[in-house]
Enzyme design. Structure first.
Site, PDB file in Angstrom:
ATOM      1  CG  HIS A  82      44.416  39.467  33.870  1.00 39.08           C
ATOM      2  ND1 HIS A  82      44.502  38.839  35.085  1.00 39.08           N
ATOM      3  CD2 HIS A  82      44.080  40.757  34.153  1.00 39.08           C
ATOM      4  CE1 HIS A  82      44.267  39.698  36.044  1.00 39.08           C
ATOM      5  NE2 HIS A  82      43.985  40.879  35.516  1.00 39.08           N
TER       6      HIS A  82
HETATM    7  P1  TYD Z   1      45.260  44.787  36.074  1.00 41.74           P
HETATM    8  O1  TYD Z   1      46.031  43.668  36.698  1.00 41.74           O
HETATM    9  O2  TYD Z   1      45.025  44.679  34.594  1.00 41.74           O
HETATM   10  O3  TYD Z   1      43.877  44.956  36.830  1.00 41.74           O
HETATM   11  P2  TYD Z   1      42.693  43.907  36.794  1.00 41.74           P
HETATM   12  O4  TYD Z   1      43.099  42.804  37.708  1.00 41.74           O
HETATM   13  O5  TYD Z   1      41.447  44.536  37.179  1.00 41.74           O
HETATM   14  O6  TYD Z   1      42.625  43.452  35.373  1.00 41.74           O
HETATM   15  O7  TYD Z   1      45.997  46.142  36.389  1.00 41.74           O
HETATM   16  C1  TYD Z   1      45.458  47.395  35.988  1.00 41.74           C
HETATM   17  C2  TYD Z   1      46.611  48.359  35.813  1.00 41.74           C
HETATM   18  O8  TYD Z   1      47.321  48.523  37.048  1.00 41.74           O
HETATM   19  C3  TYD Z   1      47.610  47.915  34.771  1.00 41.74           C
HETATM   20  O9  TYD Z   1      47.958  49.054  33.990  1.00 41.74           O
HETATM   21  C4  TYD Z   1      48.805  47.476  35.553  1.00 41.74           C
HETATM   22  C5  TYD Z   1      48.696  48.238  36.852  1.00 41.74           C
HETATM   23  N1  TYD Z   1      49.205  47.443  37.997  1.00 41.74           N
HETATM   24  C6  TYD Z   1      50.417  47.766  38.574  1.00 41.74           C
HETATM   25  O10 TYD Z   1      51.105  48.721  38.150  1.00 41.74           O
HETATM   26  N2  TYD Z   1      50.857  47.023  39.632  1.00 41.74           N
HETATM   27  C7  TYD Z   1      50.144  45.972  40.125  1.00 41.74           C
HETATM   28  O11 TYD Z   1      50.579  45.318  41.100  1.00 41.74           O
HETATM   29  C8  TYD Z   1      48.902  45.648  39.492  1.00 41.74           C
HETATM   30  C9  TYD Z   1      48.073  44.488  39.971  1.00 41.74           C
HETATM   31  C10 TYD Z   1      48.468  46.408  38.428  1.00 41.74           C
END
Ligand code: TYD
Length: 141
Positions: free
Chosen positions: A53
């Site tokens: 992302h």
């Molecule tokens: P995501 O940012 O998509 O993880 P990655 O960086 O591996 O792609 O986040 C995964 C899940 O965690 C998503 O459902 C959102 C949640 N999340 C939070 O609730 N708070 C946060 O600060 C972060 C980074 C993620």
């Protein structure tokens, strides 16, 4: 100008001691923003990848506290791959950069220091949409 031009490797203070080393991060001093949030990724199963992302506003610094992983960054044109394996280094990722993390070694702990609170609307999770976004916001004159 490409958002990739603003990716930086940061070096944090390291206090070496026979009892173990210590590093620290102070907001607006060792990272170039006020810290609103930190999160960390751990217990990553072998072969898994994270990220995939970009952000519209959030700036973040990734620090591999233990283990190692490969950070892939792209602006849609050029790709940079940075191996993170030192707890006293960070990678500053500005908005407009697509990131993904691969090749986690067992026991890797990745700390992420952020300039913004969690906001799903700040994410661009669709790659074709990201390509449109960077063309409109960074590459079109
Ligand atoms: P995501 O940012 O998509 O993880 P990655 O960086 O591996 O792609 O986040 C995964 C899940 O965690 C998503 O459902 C959102 C949640 N999340 C939070 O609730 N708070 C946060 O600060 C972060 C980074 C993620």
């Amino acid at each position: 100008m490409s958002p990739l031009d603003n990716v930086r490797i940061l070096e944090f203070p390291k206090v070496c001691d026979p009892r173990g080393n210590l590093s620290f991060i102070e907001e607006a001093i060792h990272v170039p923003f006020a810290i609103k949030r930190v999160f960390y990724i751990y217990d990553v199963p072998g072969g898994a990848s994270r990220g995939g992302h970009a952000h519209r506003r959030n700036r973040q610094v990734l620090i591999c506290l233990n283990g190692s992983m490969d950070l892939h960054l792209t602006d849609g044109h050029t790709e940079k791959v940075i191996t993170l394996n030192r707890a006293h280094n960070g990678v500053l990722i500005p908005p407009g950069v697509w990131d993904s993390m691969h090749n986690f070694s067992s026991g890797t702990v990745l700390l992420v220091v952020c300039s913004e609170y969690y906001d799903e609307d700040d994410y661009i999770r669709d790659y074709p949409r990201f390509l449109e976004y960077v063309e409109q916001n960074y590459f079109s004159s």
